[in-house]
Design a protein around this motif. Structure first.
Motif, PDB file in Angstrom:
ATOM      1  N   LEU A   1      58.577  49.984 -11.341  1.00 50.79           N
ATOM      2  CA  LEU A   1      59.510  51.054 -11.673  1.00 50.79           C
ATOM      3  C   LEU A   1      60.742  50.509 -12.385  1.00 50.79           C
ATOM      4  O   LEU A   1      61.188  51.061 -13.399  1.00 50.79           O
ATOM      5  CB  LEU A   1      59.921  51.800 -10.404  1.00 50.79           C
ATOM      6  CG  LEU A   1      60.872  52.974 -10.598  1.00 50.79           C
ATOM      7  CD1 LEU A   1      60.223  54.045 -11.459  1.00 50.79           C
ATOM      8  CD2 LEU A   1      61.279  53.549  -9.258  1.00 50.79           C
ATOM      9  N   ALA A   2      61.289  49.403 -11.892  1.00 51.06           N
ATOM     10  CA  ALA A   2      62.459  48.788 -12.524  1.00 51.06           C
ATOM     11  C   ALA A   2      62.131  48.292 -13.935  1.00 51.06           C
ATOM     12  O   ALA A   2      62.911  48.472 -14.865  1.00 51.06           O
ATOM     13  CB  ALA A   2      62.977  47.639 -11.666  1.00 51.06           C
TER      14      ALA A   2
ATOM     15  N   GLY B   1      54.948  48.143  -1.715  1.00 51.70           N
ATOM     16  CA  GLY B   1      56.231  48.778  -1.984  1.00 51.70           C
ATOM     17  C   GLY B   1      57.094  47.944  -2.912  1.00 51.70           C
ATOM     18  O   GLY B   1      57.725  48.468  -3.829  1.00 51.70           O
ATOM     19  N   LEU B   2      57.120  46.645  -2.687  1.00 48.22           N
ATOM     20  CA  LEU B   2      57.893  45.752  -3.551  1.00 48.22           C
ATOM     21  C   LEU B   2      57.335  45.727  -4.970  1.00 48.22           C
ATOM     22  O   LEU B   2      58.090  45.738  -5.944  1.00 48.22           O
ATOM     23  CB  LEU B   2      57.921  44.341  -2.973  1.00 48.22           C
ATOM     24  CG  LEU B   2      58.774  44.141  -1.715  1.00 48.22           C
ATOM     25  CD1 LEU B   2      58.595  42.723  -1.179  1.00 48.22           C
ATOM     26  CD2 LEU B   2      60.233  44.409  -2.018  1.00 48.22           C
TER      27      LEU B   2
ATOM     28  N   SER C   1      59.796  49.450 -15.912  1.00 46.01           N
ATOM     29  CA  SER C   1      59.588  50.624 -16.761  1.00 46.01           C
ATOM     30  C   SER C   1      60.921  51.228 -17.183  1.00 46.01           C
ATOM     31  O   SER C   1      61.089  51.625 -18.339  1.00 46.01           O
ATOM     32  CB  SER C   1      58.764  51.682 -16.018  1.00 46.01           C
ATOM     33  OG  SER C   1      57.487  51.193 -15.734  1.00 46.01           O
TER      34      SER C   1
ATOM     35  N   GLY D   1      55.611  48.117  -6.392  1.00 43.25           N
ATOM     36  CA  GLY D   1      55.894  49.428  -6.981  1.00 43.25           C
ATOM     37  C   GLY D   1      57.330  49.517  -7.471  1.00 43.25           C
ATOM     38  O   GLY D   1      57.600  50.034  -8.555  1.00 43.25           O
ATOM     39  N   ALA D   2      58.266  48.991  -6.684  1.00 43.85           N
ATOM     40  CA  ALA D   2      59.671  48.999  -7.074  1.00 43.85           C
ATOM     41  C   ALA D   2      59.879  48.118  -8.304  1.00 43.85           C
ATOM     42  O   ALA D   2      60.663  48.463  -9.199  1.00 43.85           O
ATOM     43  CB  ALA D   2      60.548  48.520  -5.925  1.00 43.85           C
ATOM     44  N   GLY D   3      59.179  47.008  -8.368  1.00 38.98           N
ATOM     45  CA  GLY D   3      59.282  46.115  -9.525  1.00 38.98           C
ATOM     46  C   GLY D   3      58.755  46.770 -10.784  1.00 38.98           C
ATOM     47  O   GLY D   3      59.369  46.664 -11.856  1.00 38.98           O
TER      48      GLY D   3
END
Length: 94
Positions: free
Chosen positions: A18-19, A11-12, A21, A14-16
């Motif tokens: 996304l940020a 999850g971390l 991108s 994936g969030a990284g």
């Protein structure tokens, strides 16, 4: 416990991603706006003669406001401000 750590780590990550991108997309859009504003400046000053170079003052420019100058082939120098497509300029006095 191992599955929870793995899920949290995924999850971390994936969030990284996304940020990163989103930041890349925003930076690309900003560069595109600056290129468009620079093209407007070139077209505007082309009527005054042949352009030798165009320079931008990056420290004073933003994505919606471009500040810089144009050096003409005949030696004249114009300082300009392009604020959302509205170009104001003055000839530099030597």
């Amino acid at each position: 416990m191992n599955k929870k750590k793995t899920a949290l780590l995924a999850g971390l990550m994936g969030a990284g991603v996304l940020a990163a991108s989103a930041r890349f997309y925003m930076k690309t859009q900003e560069e595109r706006k600056k290129a468009q504003a620079l093209q407007q400046v070139r077209e505007f000053f082309a009527d005054l003669g042949s352009i030798a170079t165009v320079f931008i003052q990056e420290a004073e420019s933003t994505k919606n406001f471009l500040k810089g100058g144009v050096v003409m082939e005949d030696g004249r120098v114009f300082l300009f401000e392009n604020n959302r497509g509205v170009i104001a300029y003055e000839e530099e006095v030597r």
